[in-house]
Write a protein that holds these residues in place. Structure first.
Motif, PDB file in Angstrom:
ATOM      1  N   GLY A  43       0.827  -1.206   0.000  1.00  0.00           N
ATOM      2  CA  GLY A  43       0.000   0.000   0.000  1.00  0.00           C
ATOM      3  C   GLY A  43       0.861   1.256   0.000  1.00  0.00           C
ATOM      4  N   ILE A  44       0.301   2.348  -0.468  1.00  0.00           N
ATOM      5  CA  ILE A  44       1.022   3.626  -0.502  1.00  0.00           C
ATOM      6  C   ILE A  44       0.820   4.356   0.813  1.00  0.00           C
ATOM      7  N   TYR A  45       1.913   4.676   1.463  1.00  0.00           N
ATOM      8  CA  TYR A  45       1.871   5.395   2.740  1.00  0.00           C
ATOM      9  C   TYR A  45       1.678   6.890   2.518  1.00  0.00           C
ATOM     10  N   ARG A  46       2.542   7.507   1.720  1.00  0.00           N
ATOM     11  CA  ARG A  46       2.461   8.944   1.457  1.00  0.00           C
ATOM     12  C   ARG A  46       3.048   9.265   0.076  1.00  0.00           C
ATOM     13  N   TYR A  47       2.610  10.417  -0.442  1.00  0.00           N
ATOM     14  CA  TYR A  47       3.251  11.023  -1.597  1.00  0.00           C
ATOM     15  C   TYR A  47       4.060  12.225  -1.112  1.00  0.00           C
ATOM     16  N   TYR A  48       5.129  12.534  -1.855  1.00  0.00           N
ATOM     17  CA  TYR A  48       6.003  13.652  -1.499  1.00  0.00           C
ATOM     18  C   TYR A  48       6.283  14.475  -2.757  1.00  0.00           C
TER      19      TYR A  48
ATOM     20  N   GLU B 148       5.991  16.250   2.646  1.00  0.00           N
ATOM     21  CA  GLU B 148       5.001  15.173   2.720  1.00  0.00           C
ATOM     22  C   GLU B 148       3.617  15.721   2.412  1.00  0.00           C
ATOM     23  N   MET B 149       2.896  15.044   1.536  1.00  0.00           N
ATOM     24  CA  MET B 149       1.553  15.470   1.149  1.00  0.00           C
ATOM     25  C   MET B 149       0.513  14.801   2.043  1.00  0.00           C
ATOM     26  N   ASP B 150      -0.589  15.504   2.292  1.00  0.00           N
ATOM     27  CA  ASP B 150      -1.676  14.956   3.109  1.00  0.00           C
ATOM     28  C   ASP B 150      -2.539  13.971   2.339  1.00  0.00           C
ATOM     29  N   SER B 151      -2.504  14.068   1.005  1.00  0.00           N
ATOM     30  CA  SER B 151      -3.335  13.207   0.174  1.00  0.00           C
ATOM     31  C   SER B 151      -2.601  12.986  -1.139  1.00  0.00           C
ATOM     32  N   ASP B 152      -3.333  12.505  -2.133  1.00  0.00           N
ATOM     33  CA  ASP B 152      -2.719  12.290  -3.445  1.00  0.00           C
ATOM     34  C   ASP B 152      -2.893  13.487  -4.365  1.00  0.00           C
ATOM     35  N   THR B 153      -3.366  14.614  -3.823  1.00  0.00           N
ATOM     36  CA  THR B 153      -3.678  15.779  -4.648  1.00  0.00           C
ATOM     37  C   THR B 153      -2.970  17.022  -4.130  1.00  0.00           C
ATOM     38  N   ILE B 154      -2.466  17.811  -5.059  1.00  0.00           N
ATOM     39  CA  ILE B 154      -1.833  19.086  -4.706  1.00  0.00           C
ATOM     40  C   ILE B 154      -2.261  20.120  -5.742  1.00  0.00           C
ATOM     41  N   THR B 155      -2.385  21.370  -5.318  1.00  0.00           N
ATOM     42  CA  THR B 155      -2.764  22.448  -6.220  1.00  0.00           C
ATOM     43  C   THR B 155      -1.590  23.393  -6.409  1.00  0.00           C
ATOM     44  N   ALA B 156      -1.157  23.549  -7.643  1.00  0.00           N
ATOM     45  CA  ALA B 156      -0.102  24.508  -7.976  1.00  0.00           C
ATOM     46  C   ALA B 156      -0.750  25.859  -8.236  1.00  0.00           C
ATOM     47  N   SER B 157      -0.308  26.869  -7.503  1.00  0.00           N
ATOM     48  CA  SER B 157      -0.943  28.189  -7.622  1.00  0.00           C
ATOM     49  C   SER B 157       0.058  29.324  -7.754  1.00  0.00           C
ATOM     50  N   ALA B 158       1.338  29.026  -7.651  1.00  0.00           N
ATOM     51  CA  ALA B 158       2.347  30.086  -7.667  1.00  0.00           C
ATOM     52  C   ALA B 158       2.504  30.669  -9.065  1.00  0.00           C
ATOM     53  N   HIS B 159       2.585  31.998  -9.136  1.00  0.00           N
ATOM     54  CA  HIS B 159       2.835  32.683 -10.396  1.00  0.00           C
ATOM     55  C   HIS B 159       4.258  32.365 -10.855  1.00  0.00           C
ATOM     56  N   GLY B 160       4.365  31.917 -12.101  1.00  0.00           N
ATOM     57  CA  GLY B 160       5.689  31.618 -12.638  1.00  0.00           C
ATOM     58  C   GLY B 160       5.827  30.152 -13.000  1.00  0.00           C
ATOM     59  N   ILE B 161       7.071  29.718 -13.151  1.00  0.00           N
ATOM     60  CA  ILE B 161       7.380  28.342 -13.536  1.00  0.00           C
ATOM     61  C   ILE B 161       7.843  27.571 -12.299  1.00  0.00           C
ATOM     62  N   THR B 162       7.158  26.475 -12.004  1.00  0.00           N
ATOM     63  CA  THR B 162       7.514  25.636 -10.855  1.00  0.00           C
ATOM     64  C   THR B 162       7.811  24.233 -11.355  1.00  0.00           C
ATOM     65  N   ASN B 163       9.023  23.776 -11.072  1.00  0.00           N
ATOM     66  CA  ASN B 163       9.443  22.436 -11.471  1.00  0.00           C
ATOM     67  C   ASN B 163       9.186  21.474 -10.310  1.00  0.00           C
ATOM     68  N   TYR B 164       8.172  20.652 -10.471  1.00  0.00           N
ATOM     69  CA  TYR B 164       7.801  19.694  -9.429  1.00  0.00           C
ATOM     70  C   TYR B 164       8.497  18.350  -9.654  1.00  0.00           C
ATOM     71  N   GLN B 165       8.868  17.730  -8.544  1.00  0.00           N
ATOM     72  CA  GLN B 165       9.279  16.334  -8.527  1.00  0.00           C
ATOM     73  C   GLN B 165       8.361  15.603  -7.549  1.00  0.00           C
ATOM     74  N   PHE B 166       7.913  14.419  -7.931  1.00  0.00           N
ATOM     75  CA  PHE B 166       7.014  13.648  -7.083  1.00  0.00           C
ATOM     76  C   PHE B 166       7.563  12.235  -6.877  1.00  0.00           C
ATOM     77  N   LYS B 167       7.275  11.679  -5.696  1.00  0.00           N
ATOM     78  CA  LYS B 167       7.615  10.279  -5.431  1.00  0.00           C
ATOM     79  C   LYS B 167       6.605   9.712  -4.438  1.00  0.00           C
ATOM     80  N   ALA B 168       6.494   8.389  -4.443  1.00  0.00           N
ATOM     81  CA  ALA B 168       5.593   7.688  -3.524  1.00  0.00           C
ATOM     82  C   ALA B 168       6.420   6.812  -2.597  1.00  0.00           C
ATOM     83  N   LYS B 169       5.939   6.670  -1.361  1.00  0.00           N
ATOM     84  CA  LYS B 169       6.573   5.769  -0.399  1.00  0.00           C
ATOM     85  C   LYS B 169       5.536   4.741   0.055  1.00  0.00           C
ATOM     86  N   SER B 170       5.933   3.481   0.057  1.00  0.00           N
ATOM     87  CA  SER B 170       5.029   2.412   0.494  1.00  0.00           C
ATOM     88  C   SER B 170       5.115   2.252   2.007  1.00  0.00           C
TER      89      SER B 170
END
Length: 308
Positions: free
Chosen positions: A203-208, A219-241
């Motif tokens: 099972g998936i424990y958390r997303y980061y 650490e994310m609270d759920s599997d969803t995040i909202t990008a709202s910052a003005h400009g260019i944001t380079n996201y990296q994501f990973k999952a931990k079991s």
């Protein structure tokens, strides 16, 4: 426990009576002992002669032994994740089981046996003799329990005991799939909702996520995040079991431009009257847009627009 009574020589007068701890058992050739203790047999002849035999029974054991503990530990230090979802223990490597027991009677424990059962309690293996010098090991994908029982030297079998539930997950989570309201690396003026998905045996424990090239992870609270910052944001994501294993890193570029450009239009030629000369419009930008500017014009009061 059966005790046989035999009278080898009683004389011509024959047996008058036989008693066991004062109770008349005349005519019985044997009696059954159910408890440990001292048993006195007296045989009296018709002539009044009396013989006494005292028997001490110590080896009756009706009490079943007990399993006192089933300990589940990682084979290699650091393979226990310490994470949990309510089921039990999670490991990213193999486990070993240590089983202990005690006897509540006098016979002593003869052996212990164990088996593996799945998370629903269905047996996966047959009962196997436990060897303290060769403890049972689980080093493949597994979710369930170790069950154990003890058998004493009198043949009494304990109740079946069950370990805490545990999961062995040797595989990393699947690559994170990124679903967003705007495609990757495409400009938008709105917030971007990003939904992540991944799977793991444990099972998936958390997303980061990271926005600084992986130097720090949030650490994310759920599997969803909202990008709202003005400009260019380079996201990296990973999952931990839950076993503590991590997925490969997924990338997403959010481009958000929330500032409207300001454009000036200059006019050369006759204004407000008919003319046969060329009319020239020139555009200049008073406030740039980070997403770039494309100019359009309309000749039908804004019903349609033509890119310049």
């Amino acid at each position: 426990y059966d005790v046989n009574i035999s009278v080898d020589a009683i004389g011509a007068s024959d047996v008058k009576c036989i008693t066991l701890n004062g109770k008349d058992i005349t005519g019985q050739g044997s009696f059954t002992v159910h408890e440990n203790g001292a048993y006195v047999v007296k045989v009296e002849s018709n002539s009044g002669l009396l013989t006494t035999e005292r028997i001490v029974i110590k080896n009756i054991d009706k009490n079943a032994p007990e399993i006192t503990n089933i300990q589940i530990d990682a084979v290699n230090a650091g393979d226990y994740s310490g994470l949990g979802d309510g089921f039990g223990l999670f490991f990213k490597g193999g486990i070993k089981a240590t089983i202990s027991s005690k006897d509540t009677g006098v016979a002593g424990v003869d052996c212990m046996e164990y088996r593996l059962v799945d998370e629903d309690g269905n047996p996966l293996t047959q009962w196997t003799s436990y060897d303290v010098n060769d403890k049972p090991v689980v080093n493949s994908q597994f979710k369930g329990y170790v069950e154990a029982r003890a058998i004493d030297k009198a043949g009494n079998i304990s109740d079946i005991s069950r370990s805490e539930g545990f999961v062995v997950d040797l595989d990393n989570p699947t690559d994170v799939v990124v679903n967003a309201t705007v495609e990757n690396d495409i400009w938008t003026s709105e917030n971007v909702e990003i939904v992540l998905s991944s799977t793991a045996f444990s099972g998936i424990y958390r997303y980061y996520y990271s926005t600084d090239g992986g130097s720090t992870w949030v650490e994310m609270d759920s599997d969803t995040i909202t990008a709202s910052a003005h400009g260019i944001t380079n996201y990296q994501f990973k999952a931990k079991s839950y076993s503590g294993r991590e997925s490969n890193i997924a990338l997403f570029v959010a481009k958000i431009d929330k500032i409207s450009p300001v454009v000036r239009v200059d006019f050369e030629g006759a204004f407000g009257r008919w003319t046969s000369d060329t009319v020239v419009f020139s555009f200049s930008t008073l406030q740039e847009a980070i997403s770039g500017i494309t100019y359009y014009y309309s000749i039908d009061n804004g019903n349609s627009w033509i890119e310049i």
